[in-house]
Design a protein around this motif. Structure first.
Motif, PDB file in Angstrom:
ATOM      1  N   GLU A   1       0.831  -1.199   0.000  1.00  0.00           N
ATOM      2  CA  GLU A   1       0.000   0.000   0.000  1.00  0.00           C
ATOM      3  C   GLU A   1       0.870   1.255   0.000  1.00  0.00           C
ATOM      4  O   GLU A   1       1.896   1.320   0.680  1.00  0.00           O
ATOM      5  N   PHE A   2       0.443   2.253  -0.758  1.00  0.00           N
ATOM      6  CA  PHE A   2       1.198   3.502  -0.872  1.00  0.00           C
ATOM      7  C   PHE A   2       1.288   4.220   0.474  1.00  0.00           C
ATOM      8  O   PHE A   2       0.282   4.435   1.144  1.00  0.00           O
ATOM      9  N   VAL A   3       2.500   4.528   0.848  1.00  0.00           N
ATOM     10  CA  VAL A   3       2.776   5.334   2.026  1.00  0.00           C
ATOM     11  C   VAL A   3       3.890   6.290   1.630  1.00  0.00           C
ATOM     12  O   VAL A   3       4.921   5.864   1.120  1.00  0.00           O
ATOM     13  N   LEU A   4       3.673   7.572   1.848  1.00  0.00           N
ATOM     14  CA  LEU A   4       4.689   8.551   1.485  1.00  0.00           C
ATOM     15  C   LEU A   4       5.819   8.496   2.506  1.00  0.00           C
ATOM     16  O   LEU A   4       5.827   9.197   3.513  1.00  0.00           O
ATOM     17  N   SER A   5       6.759   7.588   2.217  1.00  0.00           N
ATOM     18  CA  SER A   5       7.909   7.421   3.109  1.00  0.00           C
ATOM     19  C   SER A   5       9.101   6.965   2.280  1.00  0.00           C
ATOM     20  O   SER A   5       8.948   6.415   1.189  1.00  0.00           O
ATOM     21  N   THR A   6      10.277   7.173   2.811  1.00  0.00           N
ATOM     22  CA  THR A   6      11.487   6.747   2.091  1.00  0.00           C
ATOM     23  C   THR A   6      11.557   5.231   1.994  1.00  0.00           C
ATOM     24  O   THR A   6      12.042   4.698   1.005  1.00  0.00           O
ATOM     25  N   THR A   7      11.047   4.539   2.988  1.00  0.00           N
ATOM     26  CA  THR A   7      11.048   3.067   2.954  1.00  0.00           C
ATOM     27  C   THR A   7      10.240   2.559   1.766  1.00  0.00           C
ATOM     28  O   THR A   7      10.691   1.675   1.030  1.00  0.00           O
ATOM     29  N   TRP A   8       9.050   3.112   1.589  1.00  0.00           N
ATOM     30  CA  TRP A   8       8.204   2.693   0.472  1.00  0.00           C
ATOM     31  C   TRP A   8       8.848   3.062  -0.858  1.00  0.00           C
ATOM     32  O   TRP A   8       8.846   2.268  -1.801  1.00  0.00           O
ATOM     33  N   LEU A   9       9.430   4.260  -0.952  1.00  0.00           N
ATOM     34  CA  LEU A   9      10.098   4.681  -2.192  1.00  0.00           C
ATOM     35  C   LEU A   9      11.277   3.772  -2.527  1.00  0.00           C
ATOM     36  O   LEU A   9      11.489   3.424  -3.686  1.00  0.00           O
ATOM     37  N   TRP A  10      12.056   3.382  -1.522  1.00  0.00           N
ATOM     38  CA  TRP A  10      13.159   2.446  -1.757  1.00  0.00           C
ATOM     39  C   TRP A  10      12.635   1.102  -2.245  1.00  0.00           C
ATOM     40  O   TRP A  10      13.221   0.467  -3.121  1.00  0.00           O
ATOM     41  N   GLU A  11      11.526   0.675  -1.643  1.00  0.00           N
ATOM     42  CA  GLU A  11      10.912  -0.602  -2.047  1.00  0.00           C
ATOM     43  C   GLU A  11      10.540  -0.567  -3.527  1.00  0.00           C
ATOM     44  O   GLU A  11      10.773  -1.519  -4.266  1.00  0.00           O
ATOM     45  N   VAL A  12       9.978   0.537  -3.969  1.00  0.00           N
ATOM     46  CA  VAL A  12       9.596   0.683  -5.371  1.00  0.00           C
ATOM     47  C   VAL A  12      10.833   0.818  -6.248  1.00  0.00           C
ATOM     48  O   VAL A  12      10.955   0.166  -7.286  1.00  0.00           O
ATOM     49  N   PHE A  13      11.769   1.663  -5.837  1.00  0.00           N
ATOM     50  CA  PHE A  13      12.949   1.948  -6.656  1.00  0.00           C
ATOM     51  C   PHE A  13      13.803   0.711  -6.897  1.00  0.00           C
ATOM     52  O   PHE A  13      14.378   0.553  -7.968  1.00  0.00           O
ATOM     53  N   PHE A  14      13.897  -0.150  -5.913  1.00  0.00           N
ATOM     54  CA  PHE A  14      14.741  -1.334  -6.064  1.00  0.00           C
ATOM     55  C   PHE A  14      13.961  -2.584  -6.477  1.00  0.00           C
ATOM     56  O   PHE A  14      14.501  -3.684  -6.487  1.00  0.00           O
ATOM     57  N   ASN A  15      12.719  -2.407  -6.847  1.00  0.00           N
ATOM     58  CA  ASN A  15      11.932  -3.518  -7.335  1.00  0.00           C
ATOM     59  C   ASN A  15      12.236  -3.717  -8.822  1.00  0.00           C
ATOM     60  O   ASN A  15      12.103  -2.787  -9.615  1.00  0.00           O
ATOM     61  N   PRO A  16      12.651  -4.922  -9.226  1.00  0.00           N
ATOM     62  CA  PRO A  16      13.014  -5.127 -10.640  1.00  0.00           C
ATOM     63  C   PRO A  16      11.854  -4.895 -11.608  1.00  0.00           C
ATOM     64  O   PRO A  16      12.071  -4.554 -12.766  1.00  0.00           O
ATOM     65  N   TRP A  17      10.619  -5.039 -11.137  1.00  0.00           N
ATOM     66  CA  TRP A  17       9.479  -4.843 -12.043  1.00  0.00           C
ATOM     67  C   TRP A  17       9.349  -3.396 -12.491  1.00  0.00           C
ATOM     68  O   TRP A  17       8.845  -3.127 -13.572  1.00  0.00           O
ATOM     69  N   ILE A  18       9.806  -2.462 -11.692  1.00  0.00           N
ATOM     70  CA  ILE A  18       9.718  -1.060 -12.100  1.00  0.00           C
ATOM     71  C   ILE A  18      10.624  -0.826 -13.310  1.00  0.00           C
ATOM     72  O   ILE A  18      10.323  -0.027 -14.189  1.00  0.00           O
ATOM     73  N   TYR A  19      11.733  -1.559 -13.373  1.00  0.00           N
ATOM     74  CA  TYR A  19      12.624  -1.440 -14.526  1.00  0.00           C
ATOM     75  C   TYR A  19      12.039  -2.136 -15.750  1.00  0.00           C
ATOM     76  O   TYR A  19      12.299  -1.729 -16.877  1.00  0.00           O
ATOM     77  N   GLY A  20      11.236  -3.175 -15.517  1.00  0.00           N
ATOM     78  CA  GLY A  20      10.495  -3.784 -16.626  1.00  0.00           C
ATOM     79  C   GLY A  20       9.539  -2.779 -17.242  1.00  0.00           C
ATOM     80  O   GLY A  20       9.378  -2.715 -18.465  1.00  0.00           O
ATOM     81  N   ALA A  21       8.916  -1.955 -16.400  1.00  0.00           N
ATOM     82  CA  ALA A  21       8.012  -0.916 -16.895  1.00  0.00           C
ATOM     83  C   ALA A  21       8.780   0.133 -17.697  1.00  0.00           C
ATOM     84  O   ALA A  21       8.314   0.585 -18.749  1.00  0.00           O
ATOM     85  N   VAL A  22       9.960   0.504 -17.228  1.00  0.00           N
ATOM     86  CA  VAL A  22      10.780   1.493 -17.956  1.00  0.00           C
ATOM     87  C   VAL A  22      11.199   0.940 -19.314  1.00  0.00           C
ATOM     88  O   VAL A  22      11.097   1.621 -20.336  1.00  0.00           O
ATOM     89  N   VAL A  23      11.633  -0.311 -19.332  1.00  0.00           N
ATOM     90  CA  VAL A  23      12.014  -0.957 -20.603  1.00  0.00           C
ATOM     91  C   VAL A  23      10.807  -1.013 -21.532  1.00  0.00           C
ATOM     92  O   VAL A  23      10.920  -0.744 -22.731  1.00  0.00           O
ATOM     93  N   GLY A  24       9.645  -1.337 -20.983  1.00  0.00           N
ATOM     94  CA  GLY A  24       8.431  -1.377 -21.792  1.00  0.00           C
ATOM     95  C   GLY A  24       8.089  -0.030 -22.389  1.00  0.00           C
ATOM     96  O   GLY A  24       7.739   0.076 -23.566  1.00  0.00           O
TER      97      GLY A  24
END
Length: 127
Positions: free
Chosen positions: A34-57
């Motif tokens: 769940e979205f929480v405006l925190s650095t922990t959540w942002l790190w979780e998203v930033f280091f998730n490999p699926w986010i890079y799949g979205a960028v490649v897409g």
């Protein structure tokens, strides 16, 4: 390469890239929680490999789309670029276990029917 083969390969690639993007976002958001405006959540998203799949897409879809627009008529091309809605619906059912409503099925059928109609119209009356 024939024009027909170019369109089939090009729109197939565009559909794959767009589908990769949407599915990658779904998987990244599922893993991030769940979205929480925190650095922990942002790190979780930033280091998730699926986010890079979205960028490649996104990058792949952009390059493919720009290449297609050089050659394809804009009307049918724009319509065909929305086929990923249908593929994402199918993957949502098959992979994520989601259920489709009757309206979603009808909407997907209308998308496909519209693309077929535009393609036939363009084939009969090329510019």
């Amino acid at each position: 390469m024939s024009t027909r083969r170019f369109y089939i390969l090009g729109f197939g690639a565009l559909m794959l890239f767009d589908t990769l993007t949407q599915v990658s976002f779904k998987l990244a958001s599922t893993h991030a929680g769940e979205f929480v405006l925190s650095t922990t959540w942002l790190w979780e998203v930033f280091f998730n490999p699926w986010i890079y799949g979205a960028v490649v897409g996104y990058i792949g879809a952009f390059i493919t789309w720009m290449t297609l627009l050089k050659h394809a008529p804009v009307g049918p091309a724009f319509a065909a670029s929305h086929l990923e809605v249908v593929t994402v619906l199918a993957i949502s059912v098959l992979y994520f276990g989601e259920h489709l409503s009757a309206m979603q099925v009808v909407g997907g059928l209308f998308i496909v029917a519209g693309i077929v109609c535009l393609s036939k119209s363009e084939a009969e009356h090329p510019h």
